[in-house]
Motif scaffolding. Sequence first.
Motif, PDB file in Angstrom:
ATOM      1  N   ALA A 367       0.690   6.174   0.186  1.00 34.34           N
ATOM      2  CA  ALA A 367       1.401   7.231  -0.544  1.00 34.34           C
ATOM      3  C   ALA A 367       2.509   6.648  -1.414  1.00 34.34           C
ATOM      4  CB  ALA A 367       1.973   8.239   0.438  1.00 34.34           C
ATOM      5  N   ALA A 368       3.010   5.470  -1.059  1.00 33.62           N
ATOM      6  CA  ALA A 368       4.122   4.851  -1.791  1.00 33.62           C
ATOM      7  C   ALA A 368       3.978   3.340  -1.693  1.00 33.62           C
ATOM      8  CB  ALA A 368       5.462   5.309  -1.214  1.00 33.62           C
ATOM      9  N   PRO A 369       4.650   2.580  -2.557  1.00 31.50           N
ATOM     10  CA  PRO A 369       4.559   1.114  -2.498  1.00 31.50           C
ATOM     11  C   PRO A 369       5.061   0.572  -1.163  1.00 31.50           C
ATOM     12  CG  PRO A 369       5.579   1.828  -4.551  1.00 31.50           C
ATOM     13  CD  PRO A 369       5.502   3.035  -3.673  1.00 31.50           C
ATOM     14  N   VAL A 370       4.526  -0.578  -0.775  1.00 31.38           N
ATOM     15  CA  VAL A 370       4.926  -1.260   0.456  1.00 31.38           C
ATOM     16  C   VAL A 370       5.248  -2.711   0.114  1.00 31.38           C
ATOM     17  CG1 VAL A 370       4.163  -2.097   2.707  1.00 31.38           C
ATOM     18  CG2 VAL A 370       3.599   0.226   2.004  1.00 31.38           C
ATOM     19  N   LYS A 371       6.430  -3.160   0.517  1.00 37.81           N
ATOM     20  CA  LYS A 371       6.823  -4.541   0.279  1.00 37.81           C
ATOM     21  C   LYS A 371       6.320  -5.433   1.410  1.00 37.81           C
ATOM     22  CE  LYS A 371      11.059  -3.613  -2.368  1.00 37.81           C
ATOM     23  NZ  LYS A 371      12.533  -3.838  -2.442  1.00 37.81           N
ATOM     24  N   LYS A 372       5.800  -6.606   1.034  1.00 42.44           N
ATOM     25  CA  LYS A 372       5.322  -7.561   2.036  1.00 42.44           C
ATOM     26  C   LYS A 372       5.224  -8.947   1.399  1.00 42.44           C
ATOM     27  CE  LYS A 372       1.425  -8.769   5.024  1.00 42.44           C
ATOM     28  NZ  LYS A 372       1.247 -10.125   4.445  1.00 42.44           N
ATOM     29  N   LYS A 373       5.541  -9.968   2.190  1.00 43.24           N
ATOM     30  CA  LYS A 373       5.368 -11.348   1.757  1.00 43.24           C
ATOM     31  C   LYS A 373       4.105 -11.910   2.396  1.00 43.24           C
ATOM     32  CE  LYS A 373      10.321 -12.411   1.228  1.00 43.24           C
ATOM     33  NZ  LYS A 373      11.418 -13.300   1.677  1.00 43.24           N
ATOM     34  N   PRO A 374       3.298 -12.664   1.638  1.00 48.25           N
ATOM     35  CA  PRO A 374       2.139 -13.317   2.247  1.00 48.25           C
ATOM     36  C   PRO A 374       2.593 -14.297   3.332  1.00 48.25           C
ATOM     37  CG  PRO A 374       2.001 -13.373  -0.162  1.00 48.25           C
ATOM     38  CD  PRO A 374       3.390 -12.921   0.176  1.00 48.25           C
ATOM     39  N   GLY A 375       1.685 -14.557   4.281  1.00 42.57           N
ATOM     40  CA  GLY A 375       1.987 -15.549   5.302  1.00 42.57           C
ATOM     41  C   GLY A 375       1.991 -15.017   6.712  1.00 42.57           C
ATOM     42  N   ARG A 376       1.922 -13.707   6.886  1.00 43.17           N
ATOM     43  CA  ARG A 376       1.854 -13.151   8.233  1.00 43.17           C
ATOM     44  C   ARG A 376       1.158 -11.796   8.190  1.00 43.17           C
ATOM     45  NH1 ARG A 376       8.342 -12.071   9.044  1.00 43.17           N
ATOM     46  NH2 ARG A 376       8.623 -10.585   7.334  1.00 43.17           N
ATOM     47  N   THR A 377       0.526 -11.448   9.289  1.00 46.40           N
ATOM     48  CA  THR A 377      -0.095 -10.140   9.431  1.00 46.40           C
ATOM     49  C   THR A 377       0.976  -9.134   9.833  1.00 46.40           C
ATOM     50  OG1 THR A 377      -2.164 -11.173  10.138  1.00 46.40           O
ATOM     51  CG2 THR A 377      -1.886  -8.831  10.622  1.00 46.40           C
ATOM     52  N   GLN A 419      -2.760 -11.315   6.565  1.00 43.24           N
ATOM     53  CA  GLN A 419      -1.829 -12.426   6.400  1.00 43.24           C
ATOM     54  C   GLN A 419      -1.700 -12.849   4.933  1.00 43.24           C
ATOM     55  OE1 GLN A 419      -2.189 -15.347   9.438  1.00 43.24           O
ATOM     56  NE2 GLN A 419      -1.334 -17.002   8.239  1.00 43.24           N
ATOM     57  N   HIS A 420      -2.798 -12.820   4.184  1.00 39.17           N
ATOM     58  CA  HIS A 420      -2.774 -13.292   2.798  1.00 39.17           C
ATOM     59  C   HIS A 420      -2.217 -12.262   1.821  1.00 39.17           C
ATOM     60  CE1 HIS A 420      -6.512 -10.934   2.950  1.00 39.17           C
ATOM     61  NE2 HIS A 420      -6.287 -10.707   1.669  1.00 39.17           N
ATOM     62  N   GLN A 421      -2.086 -11.006   2.256  1.00 37.40           N
ATOM     63  CA  GLN A 421      -1.675  -9.949   1.336  1.00 37.40           C
ATOM     64  C   GLN A 421      -0.188 -10.032   0.997  1.00 37.40           C
ATOM     65  OE1 GLN A 421      -3.409  -6.520   3.628  1.00 37.40           O
ATOM     66  NE2 GLN A 421      -4.063  -5.834   1.598  1.00 37.40           N
ATOM     67  N   GLY A 422       0.128  -9.613  -0.227  1.00 41.67           N
ATOM     68  CA  GLY A 422       1.511  -9.434  -0.639  1.00 41.67           C
ATOM     69  C   GLY A 422       1.831  -7.964  -0.726  1.00 41.67           C
ATOM     70  N   SER A 423       2.814  -7.610  -1.560  1.00 45.20           N
ATOM     71  CA  SER A 423       3.218  -6.214  -1.701  1.00 45.20           C
ATOM     72  C   SER A 423       2.078  -5.385  -2.274  1.00 45.20           C
ATOM     73  CB  SER A 423       4.450  -6.118  -2.598  1.00 45.20           C
ATOM     74  OG  SER A 423       5.559  -6.765  -1.993  1.00 45.20           O
ATOM     75  N   LEU A 424       2.080  -4.097  -1.928  1.00 42.74           N
ATOM     76  CA  LEU A 424       1.031  -3.194  -2.375  1.00 42.74           C
ATOM     77  C   LEU A 424       1.642  -2.028  -3.131  1.00 42.74           C
ATOM     78  CD1 LEU A 424       0.196  -4.108   0.866  1.00 42.74           C
ATOM     79  CD2 LEU A 424      -1.959  -3.272  -0.067  1.00 42.74           C
ATOM     80  N   ALA A 425       0.842  -1.437  -4.017  1.00 39.83           N
ATOM     81  CA  ALA A 425       1.286  -0.307  -4.832  1.00 39.83           C
ATOM     82  C   ALA A 425       0.781   0.996  -4.242  1.00 39.83           C
ATOM     83  CB  ALA A 425       0.778  -0.474  -6.261  1.00 39.83           C
ATOM     84  N   ALA A 426       1.413   2.079  -4.630  1.00 38.34           N
ATOM     85  CA  ALA A 426       0.931   3.398  -4.232  1.00 38.34           C
ATOM     86  C   ALA A 426      -0.512   3.563  -4.700  1.00 38.34           C
ATOM     87  CB  ALA A 426       1.814   4.481  -4.837  1.00 38.34           C
ATOM     88  N   GLY A 427      -1.348   4.082  -3.835  1.00 39.92           N
ATOM     89  CA  GLY A 427      -2.759   4.258  -4.160  1.00 39.92           C
ATOM     90  C   GLY A 427      -3.647   3.131  -3.693  1.00 39.92           C
ATOM     91  N   ASP A 428      -3.054   1.955  -3.394  1.00 35.58           N
ATOM     92  CA  ASP A 428      -3.867   0.857  -2.875  1.00 35.58           C
ATOM     93  C   ASP A 428      -4.449   1.235  -1.519  1.00 35.58           C
ATOM     94  OD1 ASP A 428      -3.331  -0.672  -5.076  1.00 35.58           O
ATOM     95  OD2 ASP A 428      -1.895  -2.011  -4.081  1.00 35.58           O
TER      96      ASP A 428
END
Length: 439
Positions: A367-377, A419-428
């Motif tokens: 529903a909204a963006p989510v901040k995340k750094k790659p390197g961990r689940t 683990q490999h994912q970074g930040s995501l946008a709304a709708g992802d």
Amino acid sequence: MKTLEQITSCLNGYDPEALDADLARAAILDFVRPVDAVETVPLRAALGRILAADVTSPIDVPGHDNSAMDGYAFAGSALAARAADAPLQLLLGATLHAGDAPAALPAPDRCLRIMTGAVMPAGCDTVVPQEFCELADTPEGRVMRVSPELSKQLKPGDNRRLRGEDLAAGSRALAAGRRLRPADLGLLASLGIAQVAVQRKLRVAFFSTGDELTPVGEPLAPGAIYDSNGTTLGAMLARLGVEALDYGNVGDDPALLEAALRRAAGEADAVITSGGVSVGEADFTKQVMARIGEVAFWKMSIRPGRPMAFGRIWADDARAGAGAVMFGLPGNPVAVMVTFYCFVRDALLTLAGEAVKPLPRFKLPLAAPVKKKPGRTEFQRVRLVAGEDGVLRAHLTGAQGSGILRSMSEADGLIVLAQHQGSLAAGDLVDVLPFEALV
């Protein structure tokens, strides 16, 4: 039986300081073995228990060819015997109900009234539904008539259940390792099976550690906190159907910890502790666990729930018997739940003898963006809300700190960010692990 060291040494990319979640799970499942203990219980006491051996059907189900509906039974050859544009018309004989003794068709030009479940008469292989038919009186007697149009829709063998088509005698009805559900008990009852062999309930001891903890219901001293982990762990274990042994709280004292662990190793098949495994904890925690077992201390590349201990402990220094599998979970409440479902749940079900299936996941848009750094689940808590367009979306439940238990209480599930994912946008689209799947 492999040692924990042997298992971890074979993991590609094994790093106890930043262990991948999938590697940790693989090591745990490779280490645990089902408890070898079986008991026989009455069928009505078997709900939720784990089947200890395959169940073979002693009979054919159904035991006879029978009618799949209320209608009229006849020989399918009568369909070909009629003229192409003529109705199917057959003299009507007796009526057969479910449970009646088997009967026979007097002649090929006749039919018998038949009810759902009644044994098919000898000479009959087809049933026409009663709503296709009309009855008429003729000089020869009462007849069942089906219009030419509807007659063309009929084929020999229609609406007949064959003997053994559900289960043939000697075939496997249920496989070992299955957790018995209401439909399974009904199936066993239909076979005349009154009692069933199941795995003995797994015994799991659990306790929280820390001088700051106060049991629920007692006055709270300055600087102290209530022990929520004990209640949470007990509830999660209850949903797995194990026998949970609640040891309460254990203070920050090596003698108390060792006594609790040795007692648990003697009374239980598995032991779960919360707290005392993170960086900066007193050194005696590792020393005590290492002295009474083989225990690895891992720092997981996950959030929340980074620190964890896993291995096996024994009740005495002789290390007699199988001992107990041990899980040392973090102390933060959300981290306890995440590590339990990520690593402990499937291991306990395996110990209990269940054929474990991966927890179901499905994809939903954020529903909204989510901040995340790659390197961990990462496991983040979400509510699942349908918008005006009818689409279900994942909404974060506010702050995602590992100590905010309210965020779990308000959530419908977890989103699992790889683990490999970074930040995501709304709708992802993200993987959603619904809480109601965690049984």
